[in-house]
Design a protein around this motif. Structure first.
Motif, short mmCIF file in Angstrom:
data_model
loop_
_atom_site.label_atom_id
_atom_site.label_comp_id
_atom_site.label_asym_id
_atom_site.label_seq_id
_atom_site.Cartn_x
_atom_site.Cartn_y
_atom_site.Cartn_z
N ILE A 101 0.84 -1.19 0.00
CA ILE A 101 0.00 0.00 0.00
C ILE A 101 0.87 1.24 0.00
O ILE A 101 1.75 1.39 0.86
CB ILE A 101 -0.93 0.01 1.23
CG1 ILE A 101 -1.77 -1.27 1.28
CG2 ILE A 101 -1.83 1.25 1.23
CD1 ILE A 101 -2.49 -1.50 2.59
N ALA A 102 0.67 2.12 -0.97
CA ALA A 102 1.40 3.38 -1.04
C ALA A 102 0.63 4.44 -0.28
O ALA A 102 -0.60 4.56 -0.42
CB ALA A 102 1.59 3.80 -2.49
N VAL A 103 1.34 5.23 0.52
CA VAL A 103 0.70 6.27 1.33
C VAL A 103 1.43 7.59 1.10
O VAL A 103 2.63 7.71 1.37
CB VAL A 103 0.71 5.93 2.83
CG1 VAL A 103 0.05 7.05 3.64
CG2 VAL A 103 -0.01 4.61 3.08
N ALA A 104 0.70 8.60 0.64
CA ALA A 104 1.21 9.97 0.55
C ALA A 104 0.71 10.73 1.76
O ALA A 104 -0.45 10.60 2.15
CB ALA A 104 0.72 10.64 -0.73
N LEU A 118 -3.09 11.32 1.56
CA LEU A 118 -3.47 12.16 2.69
C LEU A 118 -2.63 13.43 2.74
O LEU A 118 -2.62 14.13 3.75
CB LEU A 118 -3.30 11.38 4.00
CG LEU A 118 -4.07 10.07 4.11
CD1 LEU A 118 -3.65 9.31 5.37
CD2 LEU A 118 -5.57 10.33 4.13
N ALA A 119 -1.93 13.72 1.66
CA ALA A 119 -0.97 14.83 1.66
C ALA A 119 -1.67 16.17 1.48
O ALA A 119 -2.71 16.27 0.83
CB ALA A 119 0.06 14.62 0.55
N ASP A 148 -2.45 23.94 -4.16
CA ASP A 148 -1.57 23.18 -5.05
C ASP A 148 -1.13 21.87 -4.43
O ASP A 148 -0.99 20.85 -5.13
CB ASP A 148 -0.34 24.02 -5.42
CG ASP A 148 -0.69 25.19 -6.33
OD1 ASP A 148 -1.85 25.29 -6.77
OD2 ASP A 148 0.21 26.03 -6.57
N SER A 149 -0.90 21.87 -3.11
CA SER A 149 -0.45 20.64 -2.46
C SER A 149 -1.51 19.55 -2.53
O SER A 149 -1.19 18.36 -2.53
CB SER A 149 -0.07 20.92 -1.00
OG SER A 149 -1.20 21.32 -0.24
N ARG A 150 -2.78 19.94 -2.60
CA ARG A 150 -3.86 18.97 -2.66
C ARG A 150 -4.28 18.65 -4.09
O ARG A 150 -4.31 17.49 -4.50
CB ARG A 150 -5.08 19.48 -1.87
CG ARG A 150 -4.86 19.44 -0.38
CD ARG A 150 -5.88 20.28 0.37
NE ARG A 150 -5.80 20.04 1.81
CZ ARG A 150 -4.84 20.51 2.59
NH1 ARG A 150 -3.89 21.27 2.07
NH2 ARG A 150 -4.83 20.23 3.88
N VAL A 151 -4.59 19.68 -4.84
CA VAL A 151 -5.13 19.45 -6.18
C VAL A 151 -4.05 18.92 -7.13
O VAL A 151 -4.26 17.92 -7.83
CB VAL A 151 -5.75 20.75 -6.74
CG1 VAL A 151 -6.23 20.55 -8.17
CG2 VAL A 151 -6.92 21.19 -5.85
N ASN A 152 -2.90 19.56 -7.15
CA ASN A 152 -1.83 19.10 -8.04
C ASN A 152 -1.32 17.73 -7.63
O ASN A 152 -1.02 16.87 -8.47
CB ASN A 152 -0.67 20.09 -8.06
CG ASN A 152 -1.06 21.43 -8.65
OD1 ASN A 152 -2.21 21.66 -9.00
ND2 ASN A 152 -0.10 22.35 -8.74
N GLY A 153 -1.21 17.51 -6.31
CA GLY A 153 -0.75 16.22 -5.83
C GLY A 153 -1.72 15.10 -6.17
O GLY A 153 -1.32 14.02 -6.60
N THR A 154 -3.01 15.35 -5.98
CA THR A 154 -4.02 14.34 -6.31
C THR A 154 -4.02 14.04 -7.79
O THR A 154 -4.10 12.88 -8.21
CB THR A 154 -5.41 14.83 -5.87
OG1 THR A 154 -5.44 14.95 -4.45
CG2 THR A 154 -6.50 13.86 -6.31
N GLY A 186 -7.81 11.85 0.17
CA GLY A 186 -8.27 12.74 1.22
C GLY A 186 -9.22 13.81 0.69
O GLY A 186 -9.18 14.21 -0.47
N SER A 187 -10.09 14.26 1.56
CA SER A 187 -10.94 15.42 1.32
C SER A 187 -11.25 15.96 2.72
O SER A 187 -10.55 15.63 3.68
CB SER A 187 -12.20 15.05 0.54
OG SER A 187 -12.94 16.22 0.19
#
Length: 297
Positions: free
Chosen positions: A6-9, A67-68, A87-93, A113-114
């Protein structure tokens, strides 16, 4: 569903670190996404703001959890910091969703995450996953954040969104700041205290994420909040009872606004959120009430 890799960000955050401990304790292999040079095969490099991820490192993963994101309550919301939050949420997702979709053998599930901020100001009105998005910075962010996962969904990967409430835990988040204040006898209601705070124990947050990972057929948004949200006044009184401290120091709304700026709206705003879909999926809360959640923390 049986998972093994399982990969976790966001594995170093309050929720991510608790989740990785839980998964590792049960024998799963956890691959952490990191921004620096990876130390070994259990780390994958990425840059969420720039939208880059080492796709090859995700090969063989049965699940990806994202979850980043820059802390919403970490500092005052300047225009520059709001851009970083975005950017940390939208670009990362978007980067993770595209990476997942590009794999020859994609993972079976993507949990992204949301936040309950999706609903905005609700006042006394009860909302659940069928309710529309609110208005303002956080609701608009959440809509875009969830929408950024579209590549994974279009590739046929089961995708679930965790609209998380205020996590009751000592290691970070809102309660990471509240506990020291209340233990020092300086805690109190915020504003008039009538605004609803939808909370969840850290234990239940982790259990709910694992429930979404491991239960086939669960996709779309899930509110990760305790069954019955309480007002800030009720939570303040519960903190006093559990910690055996006075709760006399109310913080007036104008003071919060002067100190926190736009972010004060998130503290003074009311979010009466219920986890209808999570309960209907068969999830059982270990700490459904606030006193149990506080004691567990």
């Amino acid at each position: 569903m049986q998972l093994s890799r399982i990969a976790v960000a966001g594995a170093s955050g309050l929720i991510g670190s608790a989740l990785t401990r839980s998964l590792t304790a049960d024998g799963h292999e956890v691959v952490r996404l990191v921004r620096r040079e990876p130390g070994d095969e259990t780390e994958v490099r990425w840059d969420p703001e720039a939208g880059r991820v080492d796709t090859a490192g995700l090969a063989g993963c049965d699940a990806v959890v994202n979850l980043a994101g820059a802390g919403v309550g970490s500092r005052r919301w300047t225009d520059a910091y709001k851009k970083r939050i975005h950017d940390s949420r939208v670009n990362g997702t978007s980067a993770l969703a595209k990476a997942v979709a590009s794999l020859d053998k994609p993972p079976r599930v993507f949990v992204n995450g949301s936040a309950m901020g999706y609903y905005g100001e609700t006042g006394d009105r009860v909302v659940d996953e069928n309710s529309p998005a609110g208005q303002g910075f956080l609701p608009e962010l959440c809509v875009e954040w969830e929408g950024a996962a579209a590549p994974a969904q279009q590739a046929g990967v089961r995708t679930a969104f965790t609209r998380t409430g205020l996590v009751v835990g000592r290691g970070g988040g809102a309660w990471g700041k509240l506990f020291p204040l209340f233990q020092a006898g300086l805690g109190g209601r915020m504003g008039d205290g009538r605004q609803y705070w939808s909370f969840i124990a850290l234990h239940d947050e982790v259990a709910a994420i694992r429930h979404l990972l491991e239960t086939d057929g669960l996709s779309g948004p899930f509110n990760l909040t305790a069954p019955e949200p309480l007002t800030n006044r009720e939570i303040t009184e519960a903190m006093g009872r559990v910690l055996h401290r006075p709760t006399l120091f109310a913080v007036p709304a104008p003071v919060l606004r002067s100190v926190l700026g736009e972010m004060a709206g998130d503290v003074l705003g009311s979010a009466r959120v219920r986890p209808t879909r999570l309960l209907e999926s068969g999830f059982t809360f270990a700490f459904p009430d606030i006193e149990g959640a506080i004691r567990a923390a």
